[in-house]
Design a protein around this motif. Structure first.
Motif, PDB file in Angstrom:
ATOM      1  N   UNK A 187       0.839  -1.205   0.000  1.00  0.00           N
ATOM      2  CA  UNK A 187       0.000   0.000   0.000  1.00  0.00           C
ATOM      3  C   UNK A 187       0.873   1.255   0.000  1.00  0.00           C
ATOM      4  N   UNK A 188       1.875   1.277   0.865  1.00  0.00           N
ATOM      5  CA  UNK A 188       2.749   2.451   0.964  1.00  0.00           C
ATOM      6  C   UNK A 188       3.515   2.710  -0.331  1.00  0.00           C
ATOM      7  N   UNK A 189       3.916   1.637  -0.985  1.00  0.00           N
ATOM      8  CA  UNK A 189       4.796   1.771  -2.141  1.00  0.00           C
ATOM      9  C   UNK A 189       4.065   1.826  -3.485  1.00  0.00           C
ATOM     10  N   UNK A 190       2.904   1.204  -3.571  1.00  0.00           N
ATOM     11  CA  UNK A 190       2.278   1.017  -4.878  1.00  0.00           C
ATOM     12  C   UNK A 190       0.996   1.804  -5.106  1.00  0.00           C
ATOM     13  N   UNK A 191       0.306   2.176  -4.052  1.00  0.00           N
ATOM     14  CA  UNK A 191      -0.959   2.897  -4.231  1.00  0.00           C
ATOM     15  C   UNK A 191      -0.665   4.383  -4.440  1.00  0.00           C
ATOM     16  N   UNK A 192      -1.079   4.941  -5.582  1.00  0.00           N
ATOM     17  CA  UNK A 192      -0.746   6.347  -5.877  1.00  0.00           C
ATOM     18  C   UNK A 192      -1.623   7.344  -5.137  1.00  0.00           C
ATOM     19  N   UNK A 193      -1.028   8.456  -4.767  1.00  0.00           N
ATOM     20  CA  UNK A 193      -1.754   9.584  -4.190  1.00  0.00           C
ATOM     21  C   UNK A 193      -1.999  10.585  -5.319  1.00  0.00           C
ATOM     22  N   UNK A 194      -3.240  11.045  -5.504  1.00  0.00           N
ATOM     23  CA  UNK A 194      -3.526  12.008  -6.576  1.00  0.00           C
ATOM     24  C   UNK A 194      -2.575  13.209  -6.554  1.00  0.00           C
ATOM     25  N   UNK A 219       4.402   5.658  -3.600  1.00  0.00           N
ATOM     26  CA  UNK A 219       5.667   5.425  -2.923  1.00  0.00           C
ATOM     27  C   UNK A 219       6.349   6.642  -2.353  1.00  0.00           C
ATOM     28  N   UNK A 220       5.636   7.768  -2.237  1.00  0.00           N
ATOM     29  CA  UNK A 220       6.214   8.981  -1.660  1.00  0.00           C
ATOM     30  C   UNK A 220       5.987   8.947  -0.148  1.00  0.00           C
ATOM     31  N   UNK A 221       7.032   8.732   0.609  1.00  0.00           N
ATOM     32  CA  UNK A 221       6.896   8.561   2.058  1.00  0.00           C
ATOM     33  C   UNK A 221       7.317   9.833   2.788  1.00  0.00           C
ATOM     34  N   UNK A 222       6.593  10.905   2.505  1.00  0.00           N
ATOM     35  CA  UNK A 222       6.796  12.168   3.207  1.00  0.00           C
ATOM     36  C   UNK A 222       5.509  12.523   3.928  1.00  0.00           C
ATOM     37  N   UNK A 223       5.591  13.458   4.854  1.00  0.00           N
ATOM     38  CA  UNK A 223       4.425  13.783   5.663  1.00  0.00           C
ATOM     39  C   UNK A 223       3.280  14.351   4.829  1.00  0.00           C
ATOM     40  N   UNK A 224       3.614  15.038   3.747  1.00  0.00           N
ATOM     41  CA  UNK A 224       2.567  15.633   2.919  1.00  0.00           C
ATOM     42  C   UNK A 224       2.259  14.831   1.656  1.00  0.00           C
ATOM     43  N   UNK A 257      14.825  -0.727   2.119  1.00  0.00           N
ATOM     44  CA  UNK A 257      13.793  -0.453   1.108  1.00  0.00           C
ATOM     45  C   UNK A 257      12.577   0.285   1.684  1.00  0.00           C
ATOM     46  N   UNK A 258      12.346   0.087   2.971  1.00  0.00           N
ATOM     47  CA  UNK A 258      11.213   0.732   3.641  1.00  0.00           C
ATOM     48  C   UNK A 258      11.702   1.245   4.990  1.00  0.00           C
ATOM     49  N   UNK A 259      11.907   2.560   5.110  1.00  0.00           N
ATOM     50  CA  UNK A 259      12.539   3.107   6.317  1.00  0.00           C
ATOM     51  C   UNK A 259      11.772   2.771   7.591  1.00  0.00           C
ATOM     52  N   UNK A 260      12.522   2.571   8.653  1.00  0.00           N
ATOM     53  CA  UNK A 260      11.921   2.422   9.984  1.00  0.00           C
ATOM     54  C   UNK A 260      11.334   3.773  10.366  1.00  0.00           C
ATOM     55  N   UNK A 261      10.019   3.819  10.517  1.00  0.00           N
ATOM     56  CA  UNK A 261       9.336   5.092  10.714  1.00  0.00           C
ATOM     57  C   UNK A 261       8.123   4.871  11.613  1.00  0.00           C
ATOM     58  N   UNK A 262       8.159   5.419  12.819  1.00  0.00           N
ATOM     59  CA  UNK A 262       7.065   5.231  13.764  1.00  0.00           C
ATOM     60  C   UNK A 262       5.783   5.912  13.312  1.00  0.00           C
TER      61      UNK A 262
END
Length: 367
Positions: free
Chosen positions: A163-170, A175-180, A257-262
């Motif tokens: 989900x984090x890597x493959x589902x696109x945000x409009x 795969x954009x793992x930033x707060x925004x 590949x997937x940062x440790x992020x609480x």
């Protein structure tokens, strides 16, 4: 909701109390100690008692998942005992569902429901996160064996990774793992009412419930292992240390590949937090339940038997007021630099005495 405690491993209650200790004032004491002494070890420990900004891991990032992990560990002792006593699954389902609802409600109250500023209510919460994750983990636990629970854990972590890597945000992409730009924030802004902890993003939002269920299930699997009688306690600690090493190495590898992020509760974070949870439990279990050195842990047990009580109380009561009223006169004998440390310790003492009173009266808030 008020009832006597159930029989369980002493080390679980002690570790839960150790976990809560930092929330109810231990953190403040260390920060104050650093400010007045500047000792090297206090500087390091003080930094560990702050959350990382985004990617990475400090000790303070373990407090929340450790509590959920320990909640999962109690399942083989509490839920299984209910089944053994002939309680129908339907009644157990109702109990865990009620628990989830109460924790969601307590979480909203903790966030300020009593202020009646309904437009500013934060519906996502730490307690709600625990309640919902525990509920789904309990349903899985009650209907599967350990092998299938492990399959569920793998599926949840791989599915969440996808989900984090493959589902696109409009307008952002996948795969954009930033707060925004993360999918978590987008889903919360789309579906979650109320305000968010960080404006456009909430670390206790909707999607993070998926990996949180895996955290609770990892605790359940650990609890099932510890409950086994055919393996001696000392041998169990050896296997638990191997589990720590395995989870630690797997988490560090996945971190590439997937940062440790609480805040995103990433799959690598789940494994990393579980690794440290296993290690801390192993130490407590070895000292308390295997070697039977228990007296030192009693102060933590008193806290660990009423964690929700003291968590809610700290949001409703300013314990510094009775601490100042009772111990304020002693401040004249304490140097100015050390006064915050002294008062922080007195606040913890007042909180602990409240919990000790409840302990002596055998009053335990269970949800």
């Amino acid at each position: 909701m008020i009832m006597q405690q159930s029989q369980r491993l002493y080390s679980i209650d002690a570790l839960r109390g150790f976990d809560m200790f930092w929330i109810i004032g231990g953190e403040y004491v260390i920060h104050s100690l650093k400010a007045c002494t500047g000792w090297t070890w206090t500087i390091w420990l003080s930094s560990q008692l702050e959350h990382v900004e985004w990617n990475g891991f400090h000790f303070y990032d373990l407090i929340f998942p450790l509590f959920l992990f320990l909640s999962g560990m109690t399942m083989p002792f509490s839920l299984s005992r209910q089944l053994e006593n002939g309680i129908p699954k339907s009644r157990i389902y109702l109990k865990v569902f009620r628990r989830a609802l109460l924790l969601v409600l307590f979480g909203i109250i903790y966030n300020g429901l009593y202020d009646l500023h309904f437009s500013q209510i934060r519906f996502a919460s730490v307690l709600g996160h625990i309640g919902i994750a525990y509920f789904f983990a309990a349903i899985i636990y009650l209907n599967t064996n350990v092998k299938r629970q492990i399959i569920w854990i793998i599926g949840l972590l791989l599915g969440y990774w996808a989900i984090l890597k493959l589902v696109p945000v409009p307008d952002v992409g996948a795969g954009v793992l930033t707060i925004d730009g993360c999918i978590n924030g987008y889903v919360d802004r789309l579906l979650l009412p109320g305000k968010f902890y960080e404006g456009i993003f909430d670390p206790e939002g909707i999607l993070v419930k998926i990996p949180a269920v895996a955290t609770a299930l990892l605790g359940a699997v650990t609890g099932s292992f510890v409950k086994m009688t055919r393996i001696k306690g000392l041998h169990k600690t050896g296997y638990l240390l191997l589990a720590f090493i395995f989870l630690f190495m797997l988490a560090r590898l996945w971190d590439l590949w997937l940062p440790i992020n609480k805040k995103l509760w990433t799959s690598s974070f789940v494994l990393y937090a579980a690794a440290w949870s296993v290690l801390f439990f192993t130490v407590f279990y070895l000292i308390i339940d295997v070697l039977e050195f228990r007296k030192w842990a009693f102060p933590f047990v008193v806290i660990g038997l009423n964690p929700i009580t003291i968590y809610m109380a700290t949001s409703l009561i300013d314990f510094s007021i009775p601490a100042n009223h009772i111990f304020g006169g002693l401040m004249a004998f304490v140097s100015q630099n050390w006064q915050p440390v002294f008062m922080g310790l007195m606040v913890i003492l007042i909180e602990w005495l409240l919990l000790y009173f409840l302990y002596k009266k055998k009053i335990f808030l269970k949800v």
